[in-house]
Design a protein around this motif. Structure first.
Motif, short mmCIF file in Angstrom:
data_model
loop_
_atom_site.label_atom_id
_atom_site.label_comp_id
_atom_site.label_asym_id
_atom_site.label_seq_id
_atom_site.Cartn_x
_atom_site.Cartn_y
_atom_site.Cartn_z
N PHE B 243 17.87 13.62 5.53
CA PHE B 243 16.91 14.36 4.71
C PHE B 243 16.34 13.44 3.63
CE2 PHE B 243 16.23 16.63 0.73
CZ PHE B 243 15.14 17.38 1.10
N ALA B 244 17.21 12.61 3.06
CA ALA B 244 16.74 11.68 2.02
C ALA B 244 15.67 10.75 2.58
CB ALA B 244 17.91 10.86 1.48
N TYR B 245 15.82 10.36 3.85
CA TYR B 245 14.81 9.50 4.49
C TYR B 245 13.45 10.21 4.53
CZ TYR B 245 17.27 5.41 6.23
OH TYR B 245 17.91 4.22 6.32
N PHE B 246 13.46 11.48 4.96
CA PHE B 246 12.19 12.23 5.01
C PHE B 246 11.59 12.35 3.61
CE2 PHE B 246 13.43 14.10 9.19
CZ PHE B 246 12.30 13.69 9.86
N TYR B 247 12.48 12.63 2.68
CA TYR B 247 12.06 12.84 1.30
C TYR B 247 11.41 11.57 0.75
CZ TYR B 247 12.61 15.01 -3.29
OH TYR B 247 12.40 15.59 -4.51
N MET B 248 12.09 10.43 0.99
CA MET B 248 11.56 9.15 0.51
C MET B 248 10.26 8.82 1.23
SD MET B 248 14.72 6.62 -0.21
CE MET B 248 15.50 6.66 1.37
N ALA B 249 10.20 9.17 2.53
CA ALA B 249 9.01 8.83 3.31
C ALA B 249 7.79 9.56 2.77
CB ALA B 249 9.22 9.20 4.77
N GLU B 250 8.00 10.81 2.32
CA GLU B 250 6.86 11.56 1.77
C GLU B 250 6.28 10.82 0.57
OE1 GLU B 250 7.75 15.65 0.78
OE2 GLU B 250 5.90 15.73 -0.37
N TYR B 251 7.17 10.34 -0.30
CA TYR B 251 6.69 9.64 -1.49
C TYR B 251 6.16 8.27 -1.13
CZ TYR B 251 8.49 13.36 -4.30
OH TYR B 251 8.70 14.58 -4.86
N ALA B 252 6.80 7.60 -0.16
CA ALA B 252 6.30 6.28 0.24
C ALA B 252 4.89 6.41 0.81
CB ALA B 252 7.24 5.67 1.27
N HIS B 253 4.63 7.51 1.51
CA HIS B 253 3.29 7.74 2.02
C HIS B 253 2.29 7.94 0.90
CE1 HIS B 253 4.30 8.43 6.34
NE2 HIS B 253 3.13 7.84 6.40
N MET B 254 2.75 8.62 -0.15
CA MET B 254 1.86 8.81 -1.30
C MET B 254 1.55 7.48 -1.95
SD MET B 254 3.64 12.14 -2.79
CE MET B 254 3.14 11.87 -4.46
N VAL B 255 2.57 6.62 -2.06
CA VAL B 255 2.34 5.30 -2.65
C VAL B 255 1.36 4.51 -1.78
CG1 VAL B 255 3.43 3.17 -3.40
CG2 VAL B 255 4.63 5.31 -3.66
N LEU B 256 1.54 4.63 -0.46
CA LEU B 256 0.64 3.93 0.46
C LEU B 256 -0.79 4.45 0.32
CD1 LEU B 256 0.31 1.96 2.85
CD2 LEU B 256 0.76 3.88 4.34
N ALA B 257 -0.93 5.77 0.25
CA ALA B 257 -2.27 6.36 0.13
C ALA B 257 -2.93 5.94 -1.17
CB ALA B 257 -2.16 7.88 0.22
N SER B 258 -2.15 5.91 -2.27
CA SER B 258 -2.72 5.48 -3.54
C SER B 258 -3.11 4.01 -3.47
CB SER B 258 -1.73 5.66 -4.67
OG SER B 258 -1.03 6.83 -4.52
N SER B 259 -2.26 3.20 -2.81
CA SER B 259 -2.58 1.78 -2.68
C SER B 259 -3.87 1.59 -1.91
CB SER B 259 -1.46 1.04 -1.96
OG SER B 259 -0.27 1.20 -2.64
N LEU B 260 -4.03 2.37 -0.83
CA LEU B 260 -5.26 2.28 -0.04
C LEU B 260 -6.47 2.66 -0.90
CD1 LEU B 260 -4.67 3.70 3.53
CD2 LEU B 260 -5.48 1.46 2.89
N ALA B 261 -6.33 3.75 -1.63
CA ALA B 261 -7.44 4.18 -2.49
C ALA B 261 -7.80 3.10 -3.49
CB ALA B 261 -7.06 5.47 -3.21
N VAL B 262 -6.76 2.46 -4.06
CA VAL B 262 -7.01 1.43 -5.07
C VAL B 262 -7.68 0.21 -4.44
CG1 VAL B 262 -5.84 -0.25 -6.52
CG2 VAL B 262 -5.26 2.15 -6.69
N VAL B 263 -7.12 -0.24 -3.31
CA VAL B 263 -7.64 -1.48 -2.71
C VAL B 263 -9.04 -1.26 -2.15
CG1 VAL B 263 -7.31 -3.12 -0.84
CG2 VAL B 263 -5.39 -2.42 -2.22
N LEU B 264 -9.26 -0.12 -1.50
CA LEU B 264 -10.56 0.09 -0.86
C LEU B 264 -11.62 0.49 -1.86
CD1 LEU B 264 -9.53 2.03 2.34
CD2 LEU B 264 -10.02 -0.38 2.12
N PHE B 265 -11.27 1.37 -2.78
CA PHE B 265 -12.31 1.97 -3.62
C PHE B 265 -12.29 1.48 -5.07
CE2 PHE B 265 -11.88 4.97 -0.16
CZ PHE B 265 -13.19 5.24 0.14
N PHE B 266 -11.15 0.99 -5.54
CA PHE B 266 -11.09 0.65 -6.96
C PHE B 266 -10.60 -0.77 -7.21
CE2 PHE B 266 -11.44 5.17 -6.89
CZ PHE B 266 -12.40 5.38 -7.86
#
Lengths: 155, 343
Positions: B243-266
């Motif tokens: 469960f901890a893996y799923f939980y961490m993965a959700e946040y890791a995906h958020m970090v990835l999405a924010s990184s993409l937004a920053v690199v591509l758009f900002f």
């Protein structure tokens, strides 16, 4: 019509919602940090029973046992003796059982000298049943209940 | 000889370790930040007892989860059941290889790059790798042999597949301008253009952000985990470290999405207004710090949105994707292509 459409396009309602939550993040929080801060009780709150003295520190209780008769739960066991100094009855034994008490306040109402009152203290949880039994010197209002229930004198 | 060994072997290994740990550290920060910020929005205080203002709370939570009993109930497809948490977490961490965490720093004669791998199709790889997590979700839901996880997994797949399209289209408009899918090139082009693409293409960014929030299964699009309907969605039957893996993965995906937004758009690691001479003192602050500041803003935005909006209904969610975002992103890309070729 056009204004509504523009509002939709520029996500105005969503931004409004976000601004509301942003504002709330910096407003005063309602949480009371319990062990450090204790919420003030209501005026008519009925907590643990305490025996009070008058302003000069003199005993008020006259061991009339009216409270004992008024108590529906049979919490009291009082014995009095005539005091030679002021020629009045005074309690020599005042056993009170917290584990029976229902905090109805009938003893307080019955007391002719206002010697016993239900205080505002509500923290009475303990793991030791013997601590739910009080003798006379433990019944006075200046007795440290924190120490009694939790073994620490921090107030 | 020893110099080249350091350059070829030791530094890459250190970089890989750092890039592997970076999302996990951000996850810990996020777990704390999310609980605090949502509490603040709801006029509560949130966890503030463990360490200073509760910053050790995620460590305490993790220790508790790791020592909990790992239950595998009967009727489970063991291979898929065990592989899916790993797939979900692994896919999001792997994608960080291609994200530039900072610019190039010159140390003596050695140029230290703040990324592990540079690929001419980096953007495509990131989108591809992060899509692997759908398999983790559907395997996890299916192999649990239980109806709520299955329903959650189905919802999740519909949602992620629907919202992948607007993400791809809005990213495509970036590629029109940068003329490269290399993440490092995209940032450098933003430096040359003198304006971050987020301000140049606001429609693309809004579409990208809405879709990315939906793709990470975050509120208000957290239908796969809607606790009022589906207990906990696809990870209902998981406990302990899985469960901890799923939980961490959700946040890791958020970090990835924010990184993409920053690199591509900002502008990735670039400071604000990189070409204005008067603001050149901002270059003193290393690029990694700028990157970190920017992703923290977007991670905060994730939490802020979660604390604000109520959950969508499922038909509304699908309608938003197919009737609004996809046509809008198609139109957007058409306009951008037109402007790009004639203006």
């Amino acid at each position: 019509m056009i204004i509504n459409f523009l509002k939709k396009v520029f996500l105005i309602d969503l931004l409004q919602g976000l601004s509301v939550t942003l504002k709330y993040q910096f407003t005063h929080k309602v949480t009371i940090q319990y062990p450090e801060k204790v919420k003030e009780s209501r005026e008519r709150f009925r907590g643990i029973l305490r025996v009070y003295r008058d302003g000069e520190g003199k005993q008020l209780c006259i061991a009339c046992k009216i409270c004992q008769k008024a108590c529906p739960e049979d919490c009291f066991d009082i014995e009095g003796q005539k005091n030679t100094e002021d020629n009045k009855m005074r309690p020599v034994k005042f056993d009170w059982k917290l584990y029976r008490c229902s905090f109805c306040g009938l003893c307080q109402e019955a007391c002719p000298t206002d010697a016993i009152k239900l205080s505002k203290e509500f923290r009475m949880a303990t793991r030791d049943k013997s601590k739910l039994f009080f003798t006379l010197d433990q019944m006075y209002s200046d007795y440290d209940l924190n120490k009694h229930f939790r073994g620490e004198s921090k107030k | 000889m020893s110099n080249s060994l350091a350059a070829d072997l030791i530094i890459p290994i250190i970089k890989i370790i750092i890039v592997g740990l970076f999302p996990l550290i951000m996850v810990m920060v996020m777990v704390w930040l999310e609980r605090r910020v949502v509490a603040f929005i709801q006029l509560r205080l949130g966890p503030n007892r463990v360490g200073f203002q509760g910053i050790l709370q995620p460590i305490v939570d993790a220790i508790k989860l790791f020592f909990k009993e790992d239950i595998t109930h009967t009727g489970v497809d063991k291979v898929l059941f065990n592989i899916s948490p790993v797939l979900v977490l692994f896919s999001s961490i792997l994608a960080f290889c291609f994200i530039p965490l900072g610019g190039t720093m010159q140390i003596g004669t050695y140029n230290l790059n703040f990324w592990v791998a540079e690929s001419p199709v980096g953007l495509l790889l990131i989108i591809g790798i992060s899509s692997i997590s759908v398999f983790g979700v559907i395997f996890g839901g299916w192999s649990s042999n239980s109806k709520y996880p299955l329903l959650g997994a189905l919802r999740s797949v519909v949602q992620i597949l629907s919202y992948e399209i607007p993400v791809a289209f809005s990213v495509l408009s970036i590629i029109f301008f940068s003329q490269s899918m290399n993440m490092i090139d995209i940032v450098n082009r933003q430096k040359d253009a003198g304006i971050w693409y987020g301000f140049m293409l606001p429609v693309s960014f809004v579409i990208f952000w809405i879709s990315v929030v939906a793709e990470t299964n975050r509120a208000p699009f957290d239908l796969p985990e809607a606790e009022s309907e589906l207990v906990a969605g696809f990870h209902t039957e998981y406990s302990g470290i899985k469960f901890a893996y799923f939980y961490m993965a959700e946040y890791a995906h958020m970090v990835l999405a924010s990184s993409l937004a920053v690199v591509l758009f900002f502008g990735g690691w670039l400071p604000p207004f990189p070409n204005v001479a008067a603001l050149s003192f901002l270059h003193v602050i290393p690029g990694f710090v700028w990157y970190l500041l920017k992703i923290m803003f977007f991670l905060y935005l994730f939490i802020w949105i979660r604390g604000t909006f109520p959950r969508y209904r499922f038909d509304e969610l699908v309608r938003l994707a197919w009737k609004w975002l996809i046509p809008l992103s198609l139109l957007n890309i058409l306009v951008i292509a037109f402007v790009r070729s004639f203006a």
